[in-house]
Design a protein around this motif. Structure first.
Motif, PDB file in Angstrom:
ATOM      1  N   ASP A 228      25.739  32.466   3.616  1.00  0.00           N
ATOM      2  CA  ASP A 228      25.245  33.975   3.695  1.00  0.00           C
ATOM      3  C   ASP A 228      26.449  35.063   3.309  1.00  0.00           C
ATOM      4  N   ALA A 229      27.593  34.639   3.147  1.00  0.00           N
ATOM      5  CA  ALA A 229      28.660  35.506   2.709  1.00  0.00           C
ATOM      6  C   ALA A 229      28.499  36.313   1.141  1.00  0.00           C
ATOM      7  N   PRO A 230      28.667  37.402   1.240  1.00  0.00           N
ATOM      8  CA  PRO A 230      28.511  37.997   0.089  1.00  0.00           C
ATOM      9  C   PRO A 230      29.467  37.869  -1.182  1.00  0.00           C
ATOM     10  N   THR A 231      30.659  37.509  -0.758  1.00  0.00           N
ATOM     11  CA  THR A 231      31.915  37.093  -1.866  1.00  0.00           C
ATOM     12  C   THR A 231      32.144  35.695  -1.601  1.00  0.00           C
ATOM     13  N   PRO A 232      32.845  35.082  -2.772  1.00  0.00           N
ATOM     14  CA  PRO A 232      33.352  33.948  -2.779  1.00  0.00           C
ATOM     15  C   PRO A 232      34.474  33.756  -1.651  1.00  0.00           C
ATOM     16  N   LYS A 233      35.142  35.119  -1.608  1.00  0.00           N
ATOM     17  CA  LYS A 233      36.306  35.206  -0.740  1.00  0.00           C
ATOM     18  C   LYS A 233      35.931  34.953   0.812  1.00  0.00           C
ATOM     19  N   LEU A 234      34.836  35.509   1.295  1.00  0.00           N
ATOM     20  CA  LEU A 234      34.324  35.452   2.334  1.00  0.00           C
ATOM     21  C   LEU A 234      33.788  34.116   2.814  1.00  0.00           C
ATOM     22  N   ALA A 235      32.877  33.591   2.038  1.00  0.00           N
ATOM     23  CA  ALA A 235      32.603  32.288   2.050  1.00  0.00           C
ATOM     24  C   ALA A 235      33.582  31.213   2.256  1.00  0.00           C
ATOM     25  N   ALA A 236      34.694  31.255   1.448  1.00  0.00           N
ATOM     26  CA  ALA A 236      35.825  30.386   1.441  1.00  0.00           C
ATOM     27  C   ALA A 236      36.357  30.380   2.959  1.00  0.00           C
ATOM     28  N   ARG A 237      36.553  31.581   3.255  1.00  0.00           N
ATOM     29  CA  ARG A 237      37.348  32.010   4.739  1.00  0.00           C
ATOM     30  C   ARG A 237      36.534  31.262   5.712  1.00  0.00           C
ATOM     31  N   GLN A 238      35.347  31.651   5.765  1.00  0.00           N
ATOM     32  CA  GLN A 238      34.139  31.005   6.816  1.00  0.00           C
ATOM     33  C   GLN A 238      34.276  29.781   6.841  1.00  0.00           C
ATOM     34  N   ALA A 239      34.115  29.010   5.521  1.00  0.00           N
ATOM     35  CA  ALA A 239      33.864  27.614   5.410  1.00  0.00           C
ATOM     36  C   ALA A 239      35.040  26.774   5.839  1.00  0.00           C
ATOM     37  N   PHE A 240      36.278  27.445   5.321  1.00  0.00           N
ATOM     38  CA  PHE A 240      37.371  26.747   5.657  1.00  0.00           C
ATOM     39  C   PHE A 240      37.664  26.425   7.152  1.00  0.00           C
ATOM     40  N   LYS A 241      37.212  27.163   7.965  1.00  0.00           N
ATOM     41  CA  LYS A 241      37.264  26.992   9.248  1.00  0.00           C
ATOM     42  C   LYS A 241      36.361  25.969   9.979  1.00  0.00           C
ATOM     43  N   LEU A 242      35.544  25.718   9.259  1.00  0.00           N
ATOM     44  CA  LEU A 242      34.394  24.950   9.678  1.00  0.00           C
ATOM     45  C   LEU A 242      34.450  23.632   9.218  1.00  0.00           C
ATOM     46  N   ILE A 243      35.437  23.226   8.278  1.00  0.00           N
ATOM     47  CA  ILE A 243      35.515  21.914   7.838  1.00  0.00           C
ATOM     48  C   ILE A 243      35.640  20.934   8.920  1.00  0.00           C
ATOM     49  N   GLY A 244      34.537  20.083   8.944  1.00  0.00           N
ATOM     50  CA  GLY A 244      34.439  18.865  10.076  1.00  0.00           C
ATOM     51  C   GLY A 244      35.629  17.760  10.156  1.00  0.00           C
ATOM     52  N   GLY A 245      35.718  17.447  11.298  1.00  0.00           N
ATOM     53  CA  GLY A 245      36.918  16.215  11.505  1.00  0.00           C
ATOM     54  C   GLY A 245      38.139  16.727  11.904  1.00  0.00           C
ATOM     55  N   PHE A 246      38.183  18.067  11.812  1.00  0.00           N
ATOM     56  CA  PHE A 246      39.699  18.643  12.280  1.00  0.00           C
ATOM     57  C   PHE A 246      39.434  19.670  13.263  1.00  0.00           C
TER      58      PHE A 246
END
Length: 324
Positions: A228-246
């Protein structure tokens, strides 16, 4: 995130952390798909289903989607030897709960024979509550997985029913390896990496088999995701912190990146693998697709070896191509 897991080829190999990463990588595949009465093979797959005309082959993942109802059938395939590990996914409620998935039932598909496991559950994706249906089967030398993502609204309105979904899953089969496959996306450069898992996401490892530990074995994952993030930058920042297994994700560097005309965002960082507590280096890329979605690439390696693999991960990411 999706109902997915990977498993190593050896009988005694473990896949706990690998499962967690793949939940994140496969996960937020956009909902969408409906049906027909003829077998159709999912793009980039050997899995065929009796879906109908209202379901179209997705351009962004391996499977079928119905844009009106928001229902999707997503397919994935692994080596036959992965079956015993993968089928245990329903016995790991804690790992699933970390991805927001609640297992509600492990049951039987009426009329289906052979080796399979059938699981249902629930998951929230953004503001949408999803009902999840997962079939894991072993056939023709392949462990296959079909995940059905169904918005509760589609069930409530009668756009789709549990009976229809179960009928389609009952028809699932793995076609012979000679059947040609049209890939939705690929890497023009793989270096020494080989495809370990083929499906809605591709997983590359040095051995061609899913790894036992992300803290030991370098891995590169390519997937398609929603944000739902409006820009690739925000999308990447949000998704990075949600990478599972870590846990304890640390963002070190970030920058804009352009790949074949698409302007995305890349992040380098590190985290601790939950199972071992060891530090892992991460290279993460979010690249906008053509349908409001994002292509996601994740390269991981033991932190002390990340400087060796980072250049390779960047070269692999820059070679990413899509069919459209």
């Amino acid at each position: 995130m999706g109902f997915f897991a990977c498993a190593p080829e050896g009988e005694k190999a473990r896949c706990n952390s690998c499962i967690a990463l793949l939940f994140a990588a496969f996960a937020a595949l956009l909902p969408a798909s409906a049906w027909a009465e003829a077998f159709r093979i999912a793009p980039n797959s050997r899995i065929a289903l009796e879906v109908g005309g209202s379901f179209k082959a997705s351009r962004n993942f391996s499977g079928f989607l119905n844009e009106q109802s928001g229902v999707s059938f997503v397919t994935s395939e692994m080596p036959a030897s992965a079956y015993d590990d993968v089928k245990a996914i329903g016995d790991s409620p804690t790992a699933l709960a970390q991805q927001g998935i609640t297992i509600t039932h492990k049951g039987v598909l009426p009329g289906r024979k052979g080796e399979y496991v059938y699981i249902t559950g629930r998951q929230r994706s953004g503001s949408v509550q999803l009902k999840k249906y997962l079939l894991i089967l072993r056939q023709n030398g392949v462990t296959g997985m079909i995940t059905v993502n169904v918005p509760q609204a589609a069930l409530a309105s009668g756009q789709i029913t549990k009976e229809k979904i179960e009928h389609i899953l009952t028809t699932a089969k793995v076609v012979p390896a000679t059947q040609s496959k049209e890939e939705a996306f690929w890497l023009e450069y793989q270096g020494h990496f080989k495809v370990a898992v083929q499906g809605p996401s591709k997983i590359y490892s040095l051995t061609g088999a899913p790894p036992e530990s992300l803290a030991v074995d370098p891995l590169f994952v390519v997937s398609t995701d929603q944000s739902d993030a409006p820009t690739p930058k925000l999308a990447a920042r949000q998704a990075f912190k949600l990478i599972g297994g870590f846990r304890n994700h640390i963002l070190k560097t970030e920058k804009e990146i352009t790949i074949h005309g698409a302007n995305g965002y890349s992040i380098t960082g590190q985290a601790e693998e939950i199972r071992t507590g060891k530090a892992v280096g991460i290279y993460f890329v979010m690249l906008p697709g053509n349908s409001g979605n994002y292509h996601v690439m994740i390269g991981t390696a033991p932190l002390q070896e990340m400087r060796i693999y980072l250049a390779e991960f960047k070269k692999m990411a820059r070679s990413f191509k899509t069919r459209h």
